[in-house]
Design a protein around this motif. Structure first.
Motif, short mmCIF file in Angstrom:
data_model
loop_
_atom_site.label_atom_id
_atom_site.label_comp_id
_atom_site.label_asym_id
_atom_site.label_seq_id
_atom_site.Cartn_x
_atom_site.Cartn_y
_atom_site.Cartn_z
N CYS A 225 19.10 66.08 25.07
CA CYS A 225 19.51 66.78 23.85
C CYS A 225 20.60 67.79 24.18
O CYS A 225 20.55 68.45 25.20
CB CYS A 225 18.30 67.48 23.23
SG CYS A 225 17.00 66.34 22.74
N THR A 226 21.55 67.92 23.26
CA THR A 226 22.74 68.72 23.54
C THR A 226 22.99 69.80 22.50
O THR A 226 24.11 70.31 22.40
CB THR A 226 23.96 67.80 23.63
OG1 THR A 226 24.05 67.03 22.42
CG2 THR A 226 23.88 66.86 24.82
N GLY A 227 22.03 70.13 21.72
CA GLY A 227 22.22 71.14 20.68
C GLY A 227 21.43 70.75 19.44
O GLY A 227 20.42 70.05 19.52
N LEU A 228 21.88 71.19 18.28
CA LEU A 228 21.21 70.91 17.02
C LEU A 228 22.12 70.12 16.09
O LEU A 228 23.33 70.33 16.08
CB LEU A 228 20.76 72.21 16.34
CG LEU A 228 19.71 73.03 17.10
CD1 LEU A 228 19.50 74.38 16.44
CD2 LEU A 228 18.40 72.27 17.18
N THR A 229 21.54 69.24 15.32
CA THR A 229 22.31 68.43 14.38
C THR A 229 22.32 69.09 13.00
O THR A 229 21.68 70.12 12.79
CB THR A 229 21.73 67.01 14.31
OG1 THR A 229 22.63 66.18 13.57
CG2 THR A 229 20.36 66.99 13.66
N MET A 230 23.03 68.49 12.06
CA MET A 230 23.22 69.08 10.73
C MET A 230 22.68 68.15 9.65
O MET A 230 23.07 66.98 9.61
CB MET A 230 24.71 69.36 10.48
CG MET A 230 25.34 70.30 11.47
SD MET A 230 27.13 70.47 11.20
CE MET A 230 27.70 68.82 11.65
N PRO A 231 21.84 68.65 8.75
CA PRO A 231 21.37 67.83 7.64
C PRO A 231 22.36 67.83 6.48
O PRO A 231 22.10 68.37 5.40
CB PRO A 231 20.04 68.50 7.26
CG PRO A 231 20.22 69.92 7.64
CD PRO A 231 21.15 69.94 8.82
N ASP A 232 23.52 67.24 6.72
CA ASP A 232 24.61 67.28 5.72
C ASP A 232 24.54 66.05 4.82
O ASP A 232 25.36 65.15 4.91
CB ASP A 232 25.97 67.38 6.42
CG ASP A 232 26.13 66.35 7.53
OD1 ASP A 232 25.15 65.67 7.90
OD2 ASP A 232 27.27 66.21 8.04
N ARG B 138 12.02 63.26 31.29
CA ARG B 138 11.34 63.98 30.22
C ARG B 138 12.36 64.59 29.27
O ARG B 138 13.42 65.07 29.69
CB ARG B 138 10.47 65.08 30.84
CG ARG B 138 9.47 65.72 29.91
CD ARG B 138 8.95 67.03 30.49
NE ARG B 138 8.58 66.96 31.90
CZ ARG B 138 7.39 66.57 32.33
NH1 ARG B 138 6.48 66.19 31.47
NH2 ARG B 138 7.13 66.57 33.62
N ARG B 139 12.06 64.58 27.98
CA ARG B 139 12.93 65.21 26.98
C ARG B 139 12.80 66.72 27.07
O ARG B 139 11.70 67.27 26.94
CB ARG B 139 12.53 64.72 25.59
CG ARG B 139 13.56 65.00 24.49
CD ARG B 139 14.73 64.06 24.52
NE ARG B 139 14.32 62.67 24.51
CZ ARG B 139 13.95 61.98 23.43
NH1 ARG B 139 13.90 62.57 22.25
NH2 ARG B 139 13.64 60.70 23.52
N LEU B 140 13.92 67.41 27.27
CA LEU B 140 13.93 68.87 27.35
C LEU B 140 14.43 69.47 26.04
O LEU B 140 15.05 68.78 25.23
CB LEU B 140 14.85 69.32 28.49
CG LEU B 140 14.48 68.86 29.91
CD1 LEU B 140 15.48 69.42 30.91
CD2 LEU B 140 13.06 69.29 30.28
N PRO B 141 14.16 70.76 25.81
CA PRO B 141 14.75 71.42 24.63
C PRO B 141 16.26 71.30 24.67
O PRO B 141 16.86 71.14 25.74
CB PRO B 141 14.30 72.88 24.78
CG PRO B 141 13.10 72.82 25.66
CD PRO B 141 13.32 71.67 26.60
N PRO B 142 16.91 71.35 23.49
CA PRO B 142 18.36 71.17 23.46
C PRO B 142 19.11 72.09 24.39
O PRO B 142 18.80 73.29 24.49
CB PRO B 142 18.71 71.47 22.00
CG PRO B 142 17.47 71.15 21.24
CD PRO B 142 16.33 71.54 22.15
N ALA B 143 20.09 71.53 25.09
CA ALA B 143 20.96 72.31 25.96
C ALA B 143 22.03 73.01 25.11
O ALA B 143 22.27 72.64 23.97
CB ALA B 143 21.62 71.40 26.99
N PRO B 144 22.69 74.02 25.66
CA PRO B 144 23.80 74.64 24.94
C PRO B 144 24.87 73.61 24.59
O PRO B 144 25.02 72.61 25.28
CB PRO B 144 24.34 75.67 25.95
CG PRO B 144 23.21 75.93 26.87
CD PRO B 144 22.45 74.65 26.97
N SER B 145 25.60 73.84 23.51
CA SER B 145 26.59 72.88 23.06
C SER B 145 27.79 72.82 24.00
O SER B 145 28.48 71.81 24.07
CB SER B 145 27.06 73.21 21.64
OG SER B 145 27.56 74.54 21.58
#
Length: 465
Positions: free
Chosen positions: A75-82, A130-137
């Motif tokens: 994971c590389t950050g957060l996505t957008m519910p656009d 293992r899936r880690l929490p999102p990394a900084p963008s």
């Protein structure tokens, strides 16, 4: 510390000359020059008058080189519910919360399901990532990349995932691949895709269509009978004139994410000056430990398989003629670490007692406390000002009829076919993997007019510690 031409990437000094070069390398240059380099350091190529044997020992990737690849699977950050909330034709609310997670990844996924899990294979063993929490963008520095890679790796085998040397032929390996694939010194990234959670989520999404076009699910393996939805057709929730066979759903496109991730990984490895090769993996059933093959090849990755008990209808539904062939319908449903930690659990038995419980677990993971849409802090980070709270308040969720109908469909599938899903596997294996390695540069210089890029030629000077 040496500095590559072009300097550090935006976001700070990556702390390593190879990373600085990678962050500054033009994307289109990498895409345009992308070619498969199959021959790794230390390999031999039996090819008649063009035969070649490396004078070098195999050279494994460094921990940092592998860490870059591991970061690209995560994971590389957060996505957008656009997406819209309302139907512009009549202003009615439409379901606007389909995502399974709000964590962004380097490749897209239907409803952001992110069902793809990776295994990493190298000389020291075979690892689940293992899936880690999102990394900084912004790109991470060398120290952070290595630290995250160590967190992600769960060793499931103390050796390379492979078959015995004298069994490196069909059905384990295909043709010439067996001479260059999964060799000492190489790193292999192997994807498997948990379809089950998105299969349930996508069924619910299908059932959010407007009243007059909501399809009736029928079972093409059971004479096209309604798939547990007779009452939903009768009460008008489903349109009986629009029939959608379960078989037509297939894996619901969830498997595509794995292919996109492999392409991203290959391009990144090329930009690093490494060899990268997407090709047929060990036969997926053999690799996972399917009971049809485990007697000959062993447990391999040791996935848990479920084999539905044979019944007479299996003869015409699935062309399984006798009980002794019941294993033809075996499917992988989970993986546990050597320490007993569940690493992958499909949304079906045995992880859940019933399919109603499996559907409810998917709903909780999305809308329950701490779920995808239950964490207000995440949406405060995605949106500016108070828009995150507006989204959570105004965007519609699945209505109860949708959830109830989905429960009935899923219960029907398990009751009728003794496994879930029935028309595709709970855990899908694309059957390809990516091998990354140090290139045997002398081989390419000897035989090819334009076999190497400047990234390959400069790799050793930039990446070697």
């Amino acid at each position: 510390m040496r500095t590559a031409e072009g300097g550090a990437a935006e976001g700070g000094d990556p702390g390593h000359a190879g990373l600085a070069d990678l962050f500054a390398r033009p994307f289109l240059e990498t895409v345009w020059r992308r070619r498969t380099h199959r021959v790794s350091r230390g390999a031999a190529v039996p090819a008649g008058s063009m035969s070649y044997r490396s004078p070098h020992e195999p050279r494994p990737l460094s921990e940092l080189e592998e860490a870059v690849l591991i970061a690209l699977t995560g994971c590389t950050g957060l996505t957008m519910p656009d997406r819209p909330f309302d139907d512009p034709r009549d202003g009615k609310p439409i379901m606007a919360k389909p995502n399974m997670t709000m964590a962004g990844r380097t490749a897209g996924s239907p409803d952001n399901a992110q069902g793809t899990h990776f295994f990493l294979i190298n000389d020291s063993g075979t690892y689940f990532l293992r899936r880690l929490p999102p990394a900084p963008s912004t790109p991470l520095d060398a120290t952070s990349l290595v630290a995250r890679a160590r967190q992600a790796k769960v060793r499931v085998l103390d050796h390379r995932l492979d078959v015995a040397e004298d069994r490196r032929d069909f059905p384990a390996y295909l043709d010439s691949n067996r001479f260059l694939s999964n060799l000492p010194g190489t790193t292999v990234l192997f994807p498997v895709v948990d379809l089950s959670h998105q299969y349930i989520n996508a069924l619910m999404y299908l059932l959010t269509q407007p009243d007059d076009v909501r399809p009736t699910l029928v079972d093409d393996r059971n004479f096209y009978q309604p798939a547990g939805v007779k009452k939903w057709v009768k009460n008008g929730f489903l349109n009986g004139d629009i029939k959608l066979p379960l078989g037509a759903l297939g894996p619901l496109r969830t498997q595509i994410e794995a292919d996109l991730l492999l392409q991203n990984l290959m391009l990144s490895a090329e930009a690093m000056g490494l060899g990268a090769w997407i090709h047929a993996s060990i036969n997926p059933q053999i690799a996972l430990g399917d009971p049809k093959f485990s007697r000959a090849y062993g447990r391999m990755l040791g996935f848990t398989f479920v084999t539905p008990r044979w019944r007479l209808p299996d003869l015409w539904r699935w062309h399984v003629p006798l009980p002794k062939y019941a294993s033809l319908r075996s499917q992988p449903v989970g993986l546990t670490s050597p320490d007993g930690e569940p690493l992958i659990e499909a949304a079906c038995p045995p992880a859940h007692r019933t399919m109603t419980e499996a559907v409810d677990a998917v709903i909780r993971a999305k809308f329950g406390p701490g779920g995808t849409y239950g964490d207000k802090e995440v949406f405060a980070r995605i949106y500016k000002e108070e828009y995150g709270q507006r989204y959570l308040a105004e965007a519609s969720e699945y209505e109860e009829r949708v959830i109830d109908c989905t429960r009935d469909i899923c219960e029907y599938i398990l009751r009728t076919h003794r496994r879930f899903p029935a028309h595709t596997d709970a855990i899908h294996v694309p059957g390809v993997w990516l091998q990354v390695h140090h290139v045997e540069t002398e081989y390419y210089d000897k035989f090819f007019a334009d076999g190497l890029t400047d990234a390959h030629r400069s790799h050793e000077g930039l990446w070697d510690d």
